[in-house]
Scaffold this motif. Structure first.
Motif, short mmCIF file in Angstrom:
data_model
loop_
_atom_site.label_atom_id
_atom_site.label_comp_id
_atom_site.label_asym_id
_atom_site.label_seq_id
_atom_site.Cartn_x
_atom_site.Cartn_y
_atom_site.Cartn_z
N TYR A 92 0.84 -1.20 0.00
CA TYR A 92 0.00 0.00 0.00
C TYR A 92 0.87 1.25 0.00
CZ TYR A 92 -3.71 -3.22 1.28
OH TYR A 92 -4.60 -4.26 1.27
N PRO A 93 0.31 2.38 -0.46
CA PRO A 93 1.07 3.63 -0.37
C PRO A 93 1.43 3.92 1.09
CG PRO A 93 -0.86 3.91 -1.78
CD PRO A 93 -1.00 2.57 -1.13
N GLY A 94 2.70 4.19 1.33
CA GLY A 94 3.17 4.40 2.69
C GLY A 94 3.55 5.85 2.95
N TYR A 95 3.40 6.24 4.20
CA TYR A 95 3.75 7.59 4.66
C TYR A 95 4.49 7.47 5.98
CZ TYR A 95 0.66 9.22 1.05
OH TYR A 95 0.10 9.46 -0.17
N LYS A 96 5.34 8.47 6.26
CA LYS A 96 6.15 8.41 7.46
C LYS A 96 6.54 9.83 7.86
CE LYS A 96 10.61 6.39 8.88
NZ LYS A 96 11.75 5.57 8.37
N VAL A 97 6.67 10.04 9.16
CA VAL A 97 7.29 11.26 9.66
C VAL A 97 8.18 10.88 10.82
CG1 VAL A 97 5.31 11.86 11.16
CG2 VAL A 97 6.92 13.65 10.45
N MET A 98 9.39 11.41 10.81
CA MET A 98 10.36 11.16 11.86
C MET A 98 10.27 12.25 12.92
SD MET A 98 11.88 8.37 10.94
CE MET A 98 13.23 8.38 12.13
N ARG A 99 10.56 11.87 14.15
CA ARG A 99 10.53 12.82 15.25
C ARG A 99 11.38 14.06 14.95
NH1 ARG A 99 9.92 13.30 20.57
NH2 ARG A 99 9.20 11.16 20.82
N GLU A 100 12.62 13.86 14.49
CA GLU A 100 13.51 15.01 14.29
C GLU A 100 12.97 15.97 13.25
OE1 GLU A 100 15.69 11.50 12.18
OE2 GLU A 100 14.52 11.78 14.02
N ASP A 101 12.32 15.44 12.21
CA ASP A 101 11.73 16.31 11.19
C ASP A 101 10.54 17.09 11.76
OD1 ASP A 101 13.57 15.41 9.32
OD2 ASP A 101 12.26 13.78 8.67
N TRP A 102 9.70 16.37 12.53
CA TRP A 102 8.53 17.03 13.13
C TRP A 102 8.97 18.12 14.10
CZ3 TRP A 102 3.33 16.82 12.33
CH2 TRP A 102 2.52 17.41 13.30
N VAL A 103 9.93 17.80 14.96
CA VAL A 103 10.39 18.75 15.98
C VAL A 103 11.04 19.95 15.32
CG1 VAL A 103 12.04 19.08 17.86
CG2 VAL A 103 10.61 17.03 17.81
N SER A 104 11.84 19.72 14.27
CA SER A 104 12.50 20.86 13.62
C SER A 104 11.49 21.77 12.92
CB SER A 104 13.56 20.38 12.63
OG SER A 104 12.97 19.75 11.52
N GLU A 105 10.42 21.18 12.40
CA GLU A 105 9.41 22.00 11.72
C GLU A 105 8.43 22.65 12.69
OE1 GLU A 105 7.47 19.71 8.68
OE2 GLU A 105 9.38 19.12 7.77
N LYS A 106 8.09 21.94 13.77
CA LYS A 106 7.06 22.44 14.69
C LYS A 106 7.63 23.05 15.96
CE LYS A 106 3.92 20.54 12.01
NZ LYS A 106 3.01 21.29 11.18
N GLY A 107 8.91 22.78 16.27
CA GLY A 107 9.52 23.36 17.46
C GLY A 107 9.01 22.79 18.76
N LEU A 108 8.71 21.49 18.81
CA LEU A 108 8.18 20.89 20.03
C LEU A 108 9.29 20.63 21.04
CD1 LEU A 108 5.69 18.25 18.61
CD2 LEU A 108 5.17 20.47 19.59
#
Length: 196
Positions: A175-191
């Protein structure tokens, strides 16, 4: 850890046995089920699954959340962080019968009643649950899959910050797959770091 939380328009709380009304409304509707199971469920089948789908793992962080509209308290659907099956054809809910973290990749999901489609609730729910995953748990990545033809959900995943990774093995298929890594999310969102 707080398992009940909010977004701009939505309240999230762990799915309970008394949410049977919502689950019946979702899974007996072909428009909802067609890209997920491919068929509607009977009321009896939904009732029989409630003890399984209300289980939680990972200190409560893995499971299904009921989504309600903040202004009306109406149940609009659910969102989930669940173990992604590889060779099994359905979610392995038996992995939720534990305080431990399931030994699987964790998949985000969202299922809304059709009357609430097209107004951004799915993107809001997905984005807020990803925020929970990366601010309240130790997850390093969150995954997702969709049916090949489910372009609306694919769009939601992309808008929520996930990236297409090509076909993945899940649910005993490709199936079409999707992923997000913690470091990418944190760098974009500043969590901040997780609070666990």
């Amino acid at each position: 850890m707080q398992l009940e939380f909010e977004s701009e328009r939505l309240c999230f709380r762990p799915l309970r046995a008394d949410d049977i009304d919502l689950e019946i409304a979702l899974w007996t509707d072909f428009e909802v089920a067609r890209y997920i199971t491919g068929k509607v469920s009977t009321v009896e089948e939904v009732r029989g699954l409630m003890p399984l789908v209300t289980q939680r793992a990972g200190r409560g962080c893995i499971g299904i959340w009921c989504l309600t509209d903040k202004s009306t308290q109406e149940k609009i659907g659910h969102a989930s962080l669940l173990p992604m099956p590889v060779e099994a054809e359905d979610t392995e809910f038996e992995l939720l019968d534990s305080e431990d973290w399931p030994d699987r990749n964790i998949e985000i999901g969202f299922v809304l009643r059709p009357v609430f489609w097209g107004v951004g609730y799915a993107t809001e729910a997905c984005t807020r649950l990803l925020e929970f995953a990366f601010s309240e748990t130790m997850l390093n990545a969150v995954f997702a899959t969709t049916d090949d033809e489910n372009h609306a959900s694919q769009n939601v995943l992309t808008k929520s910050g996930m990236r297409a990774v090509g076909p993945v093995r899940a649910f005993a298929g490709e199936y079409p797959g999707y992923k997000v890594m913690r470091e990418d999310w944190v760098s974009e969102k500043g969590l901040n770091s997780p609070k666990v």
